[in-house]
Design a protein around this motif. Sequence first.
Motif, PDB file in Angstrom:
ATOM      1  N   ALA A   1     -95.764 103.447 -59.056  1.00 34.43           N
ATOM      2  CA  ALA A   1     -94.555 103.761 -59.814  1.00 34.43           C
ATOM      3  C   ALA A   1     -94.846 103.607 -61.304  1.00 34.43           C
ATOM      4  O   ALA A   1     -95.586 102.711 -61.715  1.00 34.43           O
ATOM      5  CB  ALA A   1     -93.402 102.851 -59.395  1.00 34.43           C
ATOM      6  N   ARG A   2     -94.227 104.486 -62.074  1.00 31.73           N
ATOM      7  CA  ARG A   2     -94.443 104.499 -63.524  1.00 31.73           C
ATOM      8  C   ARG A   2     -93.136 104.828 -64.224  1.00 31.73           C
ATOM      9  O   ARG A   2     -92.361 105.682 -63.771  1.00 31.73           O
ATOM     10  CB  ARG A   2     -95.510 105.551 -63.866  1.00 31.73           C
ATOM     11  CG  ARG A   2     -95.748 105.806 -65.336  1.00 31.73           C
ATOM     12  CD  ARG A   2     -96.926 106.773 -65.519  1.00 31.73           C
ATOM     13  NE  ARG A   2     -97.016 107.250 -66.880  1.00 31.73           N
ATOM     14  CZ  ARG A   2     -96.654 108.462 -67.295  1.00 31.73           C
ATOM     15  NH1 ARG A   2     -96.175 109.333 -66.426  1.00 31.73           N
ATOM     16  NH2 ARG A   2     -96.761 108.810 -68.552  1.00 31.73           N
ATOM     17  N   LEU A   3     -92.869 104.154 -65.335  1.00 24.40           N
ATOM     18  CA  LEU A   3     -91.722 104.437 -66.207  1.00 24.40           C
ATOM     19  C   LEU A   3     -92.287 104.967 -67.513  1.00 24.40           C
ATOM     20  O   LEU A   3     -93.203 104.372 -68.085  1.00 24.40           O
ATOM     21  CB  LEU A   3     -90.927 103.152 -66.445  1.00 24.40           C
ATOM     22  CG  LEU A   3     -89.566 103.287 -67.133  1.00 24.40           C
ATOM     23  CD1 LEU A   3     -88.575 104.015 -66.235  1.00 24.40           C
ATOM     24  CD2 LEU A   3     -89.026 101.911 -67.521  1.00 24.40           C
ATOM     25  N   HIS A   4     -91.748 106.094 -68.005  1.00 24.29           N
ATOM     26  CA  HIS A   4     -92.391 106.693 -69.172  1.00 24.29           C
ATOM     27  C   HIS A   4     -91.414 107.480 -70.033  1.00 24.29           C
ATOM     28  O   HIS A   4     -90.298 107.824 -69.607  1.00 24.29           O
ATOM     29  CB  HIS A   4     -93.540 107.606 -68.728  1.00 24.29           C
ATOM     30  CG  HIS A   4     -93.097 108.788 -67.899  1.00 24.29           C
ATOM     31  ND1 HIS A   4     -92.927 110.046 -68.424  1.00 24.29           N
ATOM     32  CD2 HIS A   4     -92.783 108.894 -66.580  1.00 24.29           C
ATOM     33  CE1 HIS A   4     -92.543 110.877 -67.477  1.00 24.29           C
ATOM     34  NE2 HIS A   4     -92.450 110.199 -66.339  1.00 24.29           N
ATOM     35  N   ASN A   5     -91.852 107.783 -71.241  1.00 21.13           N
ATOM     36  CA  ASN A   5     -91.134 108.631 -72.188  1.00 21.13           C
ATOM     37  C   ASN A   5     -92.194 109.498 -72.866  1.00 21.13           C
ATOM     38  O   ASN A   5     -92.996 108.997 -73.652  1.00 21.13           O
ATOM     39  CB  ASN A   5     -90.369 107.785 -73.208  1.00 21.13           C
ATOM     40  CG  ASN A   5     -89.590 108.627 -74.211  1.00 21.13           C
ATOM     41  OD1 ASN A   5     -90.091 109.611 -74.739  1.00 21.13           O
ATOM     42  ND2 ASN A   5     -88.358 108.211 -74.496  1.00 21.13           N
ATOM     43  N   SER A   6     -92.222 110.789 -72.535  1.00 19.96           N
ATOM     44  CA  SER A   6     -93.278 111.664 -73.034  1.00 19.96           C
ATOM     45  C   SER A   6     -93.178 111.876 -74.538  1.00 19.96           C
ATOM     46  O   SER A   6     -94.197 112.052 -75.215  1.00 19.96           O
ATOM     47  CB  SER A   6     -93.233 113.011 -72.308  1.00 19.96           C
ATOM     48  OG  SER A   6     -91.956 113.614 -72.437  1.00 19.96           O
ATOM     49  N   THR A   7     -91.966 111.862 -75.104  1.00 18.52           N
ATOM     50  CA  THR A   7     -91.800 112.060 -76.544  1.00 18.52           C
ATOM     51  C   THR A   7     -92.386 110.889 -77.329  1.00 18.52           C
ATOM     52  O   THR A   7     -93.048 111.075 -78.359  1.00 18.52           O
ATOM     53  CB  THR A   7     -90.311 112.231 -76.905  1.00 18.52           C
ATOM     54  OG1 THR A   7     -89.777 113.321 -76.155  1.00 18.52           O
ATOM     55  CG2 THR A   7     -90.129 112.489 -78.393  1.00 18.52           C
TER      56      THR A   7
END
Length: 565
Positions: free
Chosen positions: A152-158
């Motif tokens: 599992a991964r939490l991310h923000n591409s910006t």
Amino acid sequence: MMRGKLCKVLTPLKYGSVILFMVFSVLIILLHNRTIDFMSVDLTKNKMSATVDPKLSTELPKLFNICSFNSLSPKEDYILDGLKDAMYWPETPTLKSNFSLNDTSDPDHSTFTILPRSKGGNWQVGDQLRVLIRICDFHGHTKRTGGDVLFARLHNSTLHAGVAGHMVDHLNGFYFAVFPLLWEGSAQVEVTLVHPSEAVTVLHKLTQEQPDRIYFQSHFKLGSISETTTCNVCLNSNQQKLCNYTDIKTGEPWFCYKPKILGCDNRMTHSKGRFRQNINPMEEKLFQSGVNMKVPIPSSGPAYITVLPKLKEENRSTVETRPSGYYYQGAWQALDGTRVHQFNSTAISLCLKGKSIHIYGDSTVRQWYEYLMQSLPDLKEFDLQSSKQSGPLLALDYVNNILVTFRSHGPPIRFGSSLVSQLQYIANELDRLPGGENTVVVIGIWAHFSTFPIEVYVRRLLNIREAVVRLLTRAPGTLVFLRTANPKEMTLYEALTNSDWFSLQRDKALREIFKGVNVKLVDAWDMVLAHHLPHKLHPQSDIIKNMLDVLLSYVCPLPGNYTRS
């Protein structure tokens, strides 16, 4: 009279000595020409006896089972028993010969759901996010057991931000992924089924029943005669005679089948042999890319949240688990208090000036040697006429007095042909190292041990641990770093030989074994899992740069840094 009697006594002793000398001479000649090994091996400790003469023959008598993939000394076995909690994996389903793929875990029918904030209201930096994962089979029925391999991964591409999630298995088809909220703005959840639990059953069976599914070879040569035989940690001595190359100091076992003509002492090279794939067609269906191996799990609702700034007046809930760090603006932020600095070529040269960096292990840490070679214009490699895969490799920066070396670990190692004289065990290399405040040691060893039972890896780590402790005792100023394992791309071959499940188990062992030792971990596992780039055995350059930034930030800490031992 006394003199005459004395002469009569000495005369028989004189001829007796001559006779004894002749008898021993004949015995030596006979022993030299025979193919019997007189090396003493302690089977209970799996280590060579202290009385071994390394000059004696390395051949073993036929029909003598001397090796085992699972054997450990009583001390090593006791330590392994203590690792069981850290390496625990839930029991996985038993597979019948006629099992149906439809009854196994299916990522398309599975879902994840973001759970509401425990205190209600808006999400804030410092909160803990929980995600409920429901694993179903191909019929859409919820699984009744655990043991699936999930990432599992939490991310923000910006923001180029990302953090790995911590998985909790409830053993009934439901899982939690837990994340700390570390940045403001959008945070999107991503959940991946790496392996269904049924695939873990197959992987576990392979390790126990086919630990030699990858085998190795050695080339023997004397004059115009050459032969090639099979080698491994253990071989079936009922088939033919063995050559015993067990390391006298560490007790690390290694065997080759004896050549038909040449002797054991004529061994020249080591290389990877082949892979024996021995699973049935139904088991093979458990390892299908795009179907049930490294496939995203869909969300049952919104897959993202919005995180607001932290409110000082509100008490934060206790975070159950904390990763080693996270990415923000593409740079790794450590969560142990270390300020990670971004090092360019000039900064690297200044940091390493007057230092020796010794890198030991597999190709995943050879990447670090190669990164330094590319980053430091004055670092020039000295050609040691050695293998570029296994080394030894050596580079010097005369201007800044920087020495960088790389040497692969001893067998098992799946490289191309290497001279056996150049394959050394890390523990022995560390014992030869003076150490000191200007010495940096990097160790990365995991990728070549995945097909073997965990005992083989534990024995190797314990030998290295003892050598590290000896090094730090005689030279306390030495900095020692461990590079952990990392997730990788997955094909059928990779799954059966180097699955992320294998790597995860060995990663847990490494962390546990080195607890309490003054070493620093570079958490490659979290750094690859949290990044947006695809998983690779050899991570791409952006990730390697972040790993070296972590290393160098420990070597040359910024003012105010707090580092935890």
